[in-house]
Design an enzyme around this catalytic site. Structure first.
Site, PDB file in Angstrom:
ATOM      1  N   VAL B 203       0.583  -0.847  -0.293  1.00  0.00           N
ATOM      2  CA  VAL B 203       0.172  -0.356   0.090  1.00  0.00           C
ATOM      3  C   VAL B 203       0.564   0.865   0.001  1.00  0.00           C
ATOM      4  O   VAL B 203       2.060   1.541   0.515  1.00  0.00           O
ATOM      5  CB  VAL B 203      -1.167  -0.221   1.205  1.00  0.00           C
ATOM      6  CG1 VAL B 203      -1.366   1.240   1.353  1.00  0.00           C
ATOM      7  CG2 VAL B 203      -2.188  -0.530   1.291  1.00  0.00           C
ATOM      8  N   LYS B 204       0.647   2.221  -0.744  1.00  0.00           N
ATOM      9  CA  LYS B 204       1.245   3.859  -0.170  1.00  0.00           C
ATOM     10  C   LYS B 204      -0.110   4.167  -0.384  1.00  0.00           C
ATOM     11  O   LYS B 204      -0.811   4.574  -1.649  1.00  0.00           O
ATOM     12  CB  LYS B 204       1.655   3.530  -2.036  1.00  0.00           C
ATOM     13  CG  LYS B 204       3.001   4.868  -2.041  1.00  0.00           C
ATOM     14  CD  LYS B 204       2.416   5.624  -4.162  1.00  0.00           C
ATOM     15  CE  LYS B 204       3.768   6.596  -4.125  1.00  0.00           C
ATOM     16  NZ  LYS B 204       3.224   7.093  -5.128  1.00  0.00           N
ATOM     17  N   VAL B 205       0.994   5.044   0.862  1.00  0.00           N
ATOM     18  CA  VAL B 205      -0.718   6.419   0.707  1.00  0.00           C
ATOM     19  C   VAL B 205       0.827   8.247   0.582  1.00  0.00           C
ATOM     20  O   VAL B 205       1.998   7.175   1.038  1.00  0.00           O
ATOM     21  CB  VAL B 205      -0.652   6.435   1.970  1.00  0.00           C
ATOM     22  CG1 VAL B 205      -1.997   5.116   2.187  1.00  0.00           C
ATOM     23  CG2 VAL B 205       0.144   5.710   3.315  1.00  0.00           C
TER      24      VAL B 205
END
Lengths: 307, 307, 307, 307, 307
Positions: B203-205
């Protein structure tokens, strides 16, 4: 297999042996196994309400394994969650508890008057993860109902062909009714009927109030003197509306509240002939030991071991 | 294989050996190989912002081969780009570095309040080009979220069946939240949770601010006294929100800024338990030598070789 | 095969031998065969503008066979047209000239601010008719861009798997930009980039003006001092924006105009490194002999045989 | 086979032998068989206008068998109708007359500015019923044109692969043009061109008036002095617009009117090089004997047996 | 098999033996078996109006088995219901009575001017449950008609290929007509025609009034002096409009009303040549014994055993 479970399975004789086996798995697992009653642990709140609102009160719940463990420790009949949460434990807990994959989900970052969840799972994913059933939420009274009904129709056909059971959350909501109407007795009974007609094996609705939403229904309730004064009365009407009681109808717990209020509600569900409960926040937001005890009490009420 | 990589892979035991192998490729490649940390080079700005805005500052970047070379020279774990850019180098650099095919893209020639990228790649194209993973951007809080969630659901199922890993860029944006809310701590943590529930492996945030967007979340943050004062605190909450830290969560660098400011941010991510960074413009818009040195410093911070 | 063609094919090494063979067919056919330059005859104006506006000036063009004959007589690299026009000659001229089937088309009987052509062909039809490539028009800056990008993505995947080449007409138009912006240097370069990122082998754009449409781009053009004073300068920027010149970028002729003006434009395209032209109305609306001479002059400019 | 039919078939050499055979069936059947001219009986008015408006003037027409019998008795080249009407006679009259299954239909119970018929048939149904061709209506100038063009594209591909011929009714109508423009010479010629470009073997348009709808076309008509004074002139332009006369273009009869007026129109169509007529209400709303005589006269005009 | 049934089957000679067999099952079952007349029990009111409004007057009807038993006891030709209701009895009553699976359904919890039911069943489900036919509701005059027509087209093709019969409920409703127009003689006849053209084997419409809705139709009714004074007259026109009487046309009972009024209506339908009735609420809302007697009277009227 108990006589009661045999009886319940007899209502689903049009289903194939695969689906009957999975229904039996749901009915035979855990502390209520064989009684024909069910208590299911659902944990979709991380998706629906966000992580902190769901898990900060009991941070153990951030870890997806926690809910498998809780469901096992409490002896729930099944554990229901969206793809990510199930996937994060399905291999580790393979075969230990019946799983229900929720196939659609909403989040709280945007919305509107007429809800329509996103598709977030599939029958093939449910099979891959070893699930016993698929779960799906419909919102009757939403302007988007046709989209949801069409989706569950196709998913139900696929699930039944694959030997899975189908659990439908039926929550009236949207521009077709008022806020109060969402839990009105006529509307909740109607929601149960719709889920059954769509082919659900297990229907989950909210405990109904004595409010009657639709005037055409009100006339009939009055003319036919349908009793709705007590919760047990209303549960009875809902169960009857679910094919004369020949479909498994269970009830949600709703928002966290006082334990005694919950247990009173459980008694009303039991007295009205309800088949059980789905209890999320009231379970996993308590410390584990407390949750297990709480769920034991709930199950004992359903099992008739306690008042 | 290092103990840490083995541990991380153990979180994904529901995945097939093909996907586990590709996750291992991502974790074992490059300067951070084996540490459990990742720095990925993404170059989708040509599509997202246009060629001059992306590559004029360092014109070597117009040539798609440059980015393969940069990622290799810097020892990044992987290189992520849209179809055209990957295709233009995939044969020449076959087997030299794990590739991530971005499957959806937006351009800046038109827009609106509620973003929804176009589908610009597919799982079959990712396989054809020898990729280790697919990449996909979702915009929670966009009115078009259901379309994106439904797309990534289907793509995730297909990718996992094909033995690929899934990387989700989760950027809240749209009519459901304010501009400030796009990086609010509650919203970023929620975005991480949604990506995990949708089945993402990585996941990239964005690095979150201390702003809390939603009042229902604010109450919980306050009641449960969730620490959010420092960036490390906030990173910790986001990582916890990604399945109790059992999903790989990495952070974007955002717009080009002072090197020292970036490195401070990297330290905050590291201290909060973040798994790494995805750094685009701050890498490929610098001269190559400078970029390689910069990325080496970033990686050393993650590897604990430097403060 | 010439060195230059070998070099160009080396840019497309991720493609299969079928597609490489068809790219080679395009590059090796006709008067410019082997030079790495292309002049293509496109005749989609019957669909786009209507029959009288297209063919009354030279009524021989009503007959679909005429355009095959013209392209052959002039030694064009390929002939591009919609389904009906190709089908009406594909059997008679089988194997004589590379064909490009346009897969989408617009008419002038209705319209709107945000164009979106209808799908009017398919990869299977291109194969049935013996084509070397598919053609497709995208309108970046149209609110319907996602529909077009999604269509070309799927068609590109199918075409490449079938060994066909992909030619993308990239014409920014729609509510995202101004009328003047449609040929602005920043926008045309962006349009070329988008087509390349979508996987096009050959990109067709309009010759750009010195206008800069987007303020974010303007800042970069000024800061980086990108030369755009002459047409050759601007062509150079567009070619660079097409993957550093590693994609075949050709230019449209636009509306009919004075021959000398066209030839000046061709010289500018050549001097800026453009790969050639697509010339419709300026070819088939002239008498055949005149058209053949005109196209010979154009090709000689590209081939460096004349100034 | 007659020389003329051989010549016409030579225009369709890109089609497979199955389709050529069905085109030959259409051209060789009935009183005009072998002449290269066609008169087709279409009966879709029951769907389009309702039963009483269509059949009450000659109640024999309520029975679907009547129209097969009429087409046979009159020696028409083919009979065209929607699914229900064809299905009700296809077995009884199997092999006696070429059939055309209309694949889309509109009714008069609702409407709007921009027409779009419903899909009411399929290629597989056409094959099941032994048809020689599919029929499809497009409404150029409707805002819904892309939907119709996309449908006929897919149906055409499928029909041609299955060896069927394709007949396209091309009726400009919708917000893109005026009421008068629906039969304007420029618009009708454009409609013929579009149908040909979409791959139709046989195109049906309305007889055009001398009105010119579009200013861009008007300039060309005037500059190139395209003759449009007489119906024959206009038919000639339309036939030329249908690929220089290399597609079969036939004309509709329109609303019921005086027999002499119709015959004058037929003569104009013949003199302008039209390939024939499709005559519905003017046929089946007369008593059978009268209709047969009337159609014989029409056919004799086309065959050159009478003035 | 009776002569009359043989005659009726001869109208459907384009259908395969499977479908003919199922049509024969419908015509040969029950008290009216072999007469060519049909009385069908439909129970979709639980979905359409809700459970209490449907079943509270006779609570035995909450149980899905009740309706199978009622249809059997009364000797109906068939029993029609949505998925859930059929599934709940299909195994228990397998082979005892022809079943019709309703494939689309509406509920009363939301709505709008232009109705469009949700798809709630499929041909494969109909086959799984052993049905003889599929049922489908269209609402001509709804703005959503194309969606419904397209759905029934595809379902009809699939059903006929699978050897099932097709029953279409054709109820004009929506923004295209007035409330009074929903039962106007011209509109009901048109609705019958549309259903037949769409390929229905059995058409169900409402008994028409003498109102004429459309002015274009009114002119024809007056000019051709179509008799519409009595119900029998109007039924005769509707039956004629259903392919000259060569399609099975039956009539709905509508809202519950006085028994004598219903029987008068039945006599009118019989005298006008109608093929029978579909009677829901007037059957299952009475006590069973009374309902059986009532239905026996209705059938005797159709059979000519009573006036």
């Amino acid at each position: 297999m108990s006589e009661r479970v045999r009886e319940i399975l007899s209502w689903y004789r049009s289903d194939n042996p695969g689906t009957l086996s999975n229904l039996a798995r749901l009915l035979n697992h855990g502390r209520l196994g064989g009684t024909g009653k069910l208590v299911i642990l659902p944990v979709d709140q991380g998706f629906e309400h966000g992580p902190a609102r769901s898990f900060a009160p009991n941070p153990a719940g951030y870890d997806p394994r926690y809910h498998f463990e809780l469901a096992l420790a409490a002896g729930c009949n099944a554990y229901a969650a969206p793809l990510g949460f199930l996937e994060a434990g399905a291999a580790d807990f393979a075969g230990e508890i019946p799983l229900i994959l929720k196939l659609n989900s909403s989040d709280s970052l945007s919305g509107g008057t007429d809800p329509c969840p996103a598709l977030t799972g599939s029958v093939r994913e449910a099979l891959r993860l070893g699930c016993a059933a698929i779960g799906f939420t419909i919102y009757p009274a939403s302007a988007a109902r046709n989209e949801m009904y069409g989706q569950i129709r196709a998913l139900t056909e696929e699930a039944k062909a694959a030997g899975l059971a189908v659990v439908v959350w039926s929550y009236p909501r949207g521009s077709g009714i008022s806020k109060e109407g969402e839990t009105a007795i006529d509307v909740v009974a109607y929601a149960a009927q719709i889920a059954c007609q769509l082919g659900a094996h297990v229907v989950k609705v909210k405990p109904p109030t004595a409010h009657i939403e639709q005037s055409a229904a009100k006339k009939v309730f009055e003319k036919e003197r349908i009793p709705i004064a007590t919760l047990a009365d209303r549960i009875r009407h809902v169960v009857q509306s679910a094919f004369g009681g020949r479909r498994i109808t269970i009830f949600s717990g709703g928002e966290a509240k006082e334990t005694s209020a919950i247990l009173d509600e459980i008694r009303g569900i039991r007295d009205g002939g309800g088949f059980g409960s789905i209890i999320g926040r009231n379970s996993f937001q308590r410390p584990k030991k407390e949750a297990v005890e709480f769920l034991a009490t709930v199950m004992d009420i359903y099992a008739g071991k306690t008042k």
